[in-house]
Design a protein around this motif. Structure first.
Motif, PDB file in Angstrom:
ATOM      1  N   ASP A   1      13.523  -4.812   1.357  1.00 42.59           N
ATOM      2  CA  ASP A   1      12.884  -5.242   0.111  1.00 42.59           C
ATOM      3  C   ASP A   1      13.423  -4.456  -1.081  1.00 42.59           C
ATOM      4  N   ALA A   2      14.744  -4.496  -1.257  1.00 42.24           N
ATOM      5  CA  ALA A   2      15.355  -3.804  -2.391  1.00 42.24           C
ATOM      6  C   ALA A   2      15.019  -4.519  -3.691  1.00 42.24           C
ATOM      7  N   LEU A   3      14.803  -3.757  -4.744  1.00 40.10           N
ATOM      8  CA  LEU A   3      14.539  -4.332  -6.055  1.00 40.10           C
ATOM      9  C   LEU A   3      15.844  -4.795  -6.693  1.00 40.10           C
ATOM     10  N   ALA A   4      15.733  -5.576  -7.759  1.00 36.13           N
ATOM     11  CA  ALA A   4      16.931  -6.080  -8.434  1.00 36.13           C
ATOM     12  C   ALA A   4      17.641  -4.975  -9.204  1.00 36.13           C
ATOM     13  N   GLY A   5      16.880  -4.194  -9.954  1.00 39.34           N
ATOM     14  CA  GLY A   5      17.475  -3.164 -10.800  1.00 39.34           C
ATOM     15  C   GLY A   5      17.340  -1.775 -10.214  1.00 39.34           C
ATOM     16  N   ASP A   6      18.170  -0.870 -10.710  1.00 37.40           N
ATOM     17  CA  ASP A   6      18.052   0.536 -10.320  1.00 37.40           C
ATOM     18  C   ASP A   6      16.730   1.099 -10.839  1.00 37.40           C
TER      19      ASP A   6
ATOM     20  N   ALA B   1       8.797   7.126  -5.481  1.00 40.66           N
ATOM     21  CA  ALA B   1      10.167   7.200  -4.972  1.00 40.66           C
ATOM     22  C   ALA B   1      10.195   6.974  -3.463  1.00 40.66           C
ATOM     23  N   ALA B   2       9.261   7.613  -2.756  1.00 38.30           N
ATOM     24  CA  ALA B   2       9.211   7.464  -1.299  1.00 38.30           C
ATOM     25  C   ALA B   2       8.935   6.019  -0.896  1.00 38.30           C
ATOM     26  N   LYS B   3       8.023   5.369  -1.610  1.00 33.43           N
ATOM     27  CA  LYS B   3       7.700   3.979  -1.304  1.00 33.43           C
ATOM     28  C   LYS B   3       8.884   3.060  -1.596  1.00 33.43           C
ATOM     29  N   LEU B   4       9.562   3.273  -2.719  1.00 37.81           N
ATOM     30  CA  LEU B   4      10.712   2.438  -3.077  1.00 37.81           C
ATOM     31  C   LEU B   4      11.841   2.585  -2.062  1.00 37.81           C
ATOM     32  N   VAL B   5      12.065   3.806  -1.600  1.00 35.14           N
ATOM     33  CA  VAL B   5      13.098   4.033  -0.586  1.00 35.14           C
ATOM     34  C   VAL B   5      12.739   3.306   0.705  1.00 35.14           C
ATOM     35  N   GLU B   6      11.488   3.410   1.121  1.00 35.46           N
ATOM     36  CA  GLU B   6      11.059   2.726   2.343  1.00 35.46           C
ATOM     37  C   GLU B   6      11.182   1.210   2.195  1.00 35.46           C
ATOM     38  N   MET B   7      10.800   0.688   1.039  1.00 37.41           N
ATOM     39  CA  MET B   7      10.937  -0.749   0.797  1.00 37.41           C
ATOM     40  C   MET B   7      12.390  -1.185   0.939  1.00 37.41           C
ATOM     41  N   GLN B   8      13.281  -0.417   0.341  1.00 34.21           N
ATOM     42  CA  GLN B   8      14.701  -0.756   0.412  1.00 34.21           C
ATOM     43  C   GLN B   8      15.198  -0.749   1.854  1.00 34.21           C
TER      44      GLN B   8
ATOM     45  N   MET C   1       0.843  -1.197   0.000  1.00 33.44           N
ATOM     46  CA  MET C   1       0.000   0.000   0.000  1.00 33.44           C
ATOM     47  C   MET C   1       0.876   1.244   0.000  1.00 33.44           C
ATOM     48  N   SER C   2       0.542   2.203  -0.871  1.00 37.23           N
ATOM     49  CA  SER C   2       1.352   3.414  -1.015  1.00 37.23           C
ATOM     50  C   SER C   2       0.582   4.676  -0.647  1.00 37.23           C
ATOM     51  N   LEU C   3      -0.596   4.528  -0.062  1.00 41.33           N
ATOM     52  CA  LEU C   3      -1.442   5.694   0.204  1.00 41.33           C
ATOM     53  C   LEU C   3      -0.766   6.673   1.158  1.00 41.33           C
ATOM     54  N   LYS C   4      -0.045   6.142   2.155  1.00 44.82           N
ATOM     55  CA  LYS C   4       0.656   7.022   3.095  1.00 44.82           C
ATOM     56  C   LYS C   4       1.631   7.932   2.360  1.00 44.82           C
ATOM     57  N   HIS C   5       2.360   7.356   1.412  1.00 46.70           N
ATOM     58  CA  HIS C   5       3.372   8.125   0.692  1.00 46.70           C
ATOM     59  C   HIS C   5       2.728   9.154  -0.233  1.00 46.70           C
ATOM     60  N   VAL C   6       1.592   8.791  -0.831  1.00 50.20           N
ATOM     61  CA  VAL C   6       0.861   9.739  -1.669  1.00 50.20           C
ATOM     62  C   VAL C   6       0.379  10.919  -0.824  1.00 50.20           C
ATOM     63  N   MET C   7      -0.153  10.627   0.349  1.00 49.85           N
ATOM     64  CA  MET C   7      -0.670  11.691   1.213  1.00 49.85           C
ATOM     65  C   MET C   7       0.454  12.587   1.731  1.00 49.85           C
TER      66      MET C   7
END
Length: 315
Positions: free
Chosen positions: A112-117, A101-108, A1-7
């Motif tokens: 939960d880092a993604l494979a690619g940049d 961007a905010a969600k991806l940073v938090e995941m990392q 869920m990304s609603l927090k980051h959108v808000m």
């Protein structure tokens, strides 16, 4: 869920003092510093270009081989002050891009880092001008489209998802988001089945697409009608580009306030993040490489459509 980051991002951007530095500080407060902000002056004012690079476990920035996805938040401006008070509909592209961007940073940071940049680019301008357009007015920008492409279309992007508010038309009649066909080197290719599957997965509904004309994939400034700037990144790269249009059932002006639907933006954010996950492990294809080679061998290159005068310069 990304609603927090959108808000959170909406709260930052819905301000007469919204700036690239405020966005940079948002990430710094969360321990992430791979954010570049550049203020650029144009004929109609200035804007802050933002580039967020989220490195992948096997990303090229770490010496790996995983492909790099670019996510571009397209817009003229976040606001049309002083004519309009508040965040305008046109700002949804930047909102979705920065929330992703905010969600991806938090995941990392949570392991939960993604494979690619993933490289995310957009710009922040709270007081952009407007311009006439049919059927409803467009937002203008303090800088021209060539400048936008210079700062938002990065060489390292192996494929690009271009997010843009696409409400000021009578072509897409749907609340949510819609996908374009893949555009590459002047060719409008068939729509990616992988992206359609991800759209079904993230929305729980049948996918929605929108038509693209040859005019739409040519550069701004050639006196041809364009749906909007959603596919303008395709004139600045040979990488495949897909438009992710945030849409409504009726035409809504880009300079309209109170017109941002946060749930639709959140769906868009989840979609581009899922695309980034699978693209980085080579399980989300934007186009068929063999088919592209075949069409070029049959009909030649179409790179002249990426130029303003229709001429390809010989190096």
């Amino acid at each position: 869920m990304s609603l927090k980051h959108v808000m959170e991002m909406f709260d930052l951007l819905d301000s007469s003092t919204a700036s690239g530095e405020a966005i940079k500080q948002y990430f710094a407060d969360r321990g992430f510093t791979n954010v570049v902000v550049q203020t650029v002056e144009g004929d109609k004012g200035s804007t802050d270009f933002i580039k967020v690079t989220v490195p992948g476990k096997n990303g090229k920035s770490n010496g790996g081989t995983a492909p790099t996805l670019g996510i571009v938040g397209r817009l003229g401006g976040l606001g049309a002050r002083p004519e309009q008070i508040g965040f305008v509909s046109d700002g949804d592209g930047a909102l979705a891009c920065l929330a992703a961007a905010a969600k991806l940073v938090e995941m990392q940071q949570r392991g939960d880092a993604l494979a690619g940049d993933v490289i995310l680019t957009t710009h922040v301008c709270p007081d952009a001008p407007t311009q006439p357009h049919d059927p409803v007015p467009f937002m203008d920008s303090p800088v021209d489209i060539l400048t936008m492409n210079k700062y938002e279309v990065v060489t390292e992007m192996d494929a690009i998802l271009s997010i843009d508010t696409t409400k000021g038309n009578q072509v897409v009649n749907h609340n949510g988001f819609a996908l374009s066909p893949t555009v590459k080197e002047g060719y409008i290719l068939r729509i990616s089945n992988d992206l359609l599957d991800l759209m079904k997965q993230t929305t729980g509904k049948m996918p929605v697409t929108f038509p693209v004309t040859t005019q739409d994939i040519t550069p701004y400034g050639n006196d041809l009608y364009h749906l909007n700037s959603i596919l303008q990144p395709c004139v600045a790269t040979n990488s495949p580009v897909v438009g992710v249009a945030i849409t409504t059932s009726v035409p809504v002006a880009g300079c309209a306030t109170g017109a941002t639907h946060l749930i639709d933006v959140e769906q868009t954010v989840r979609f581009v993040i899922e695309a980034a996950k699978w693209y980085g492990v080579n399980k989300c294809s934007f186009y068929d490489e063999q088919e592209f080679e075949r069409i070029v061998s049959l009909y030649g290159t179409m790179n002249h459509l990426q130029t303003l005068d229709g001429k390809v310069k010989v190096q």
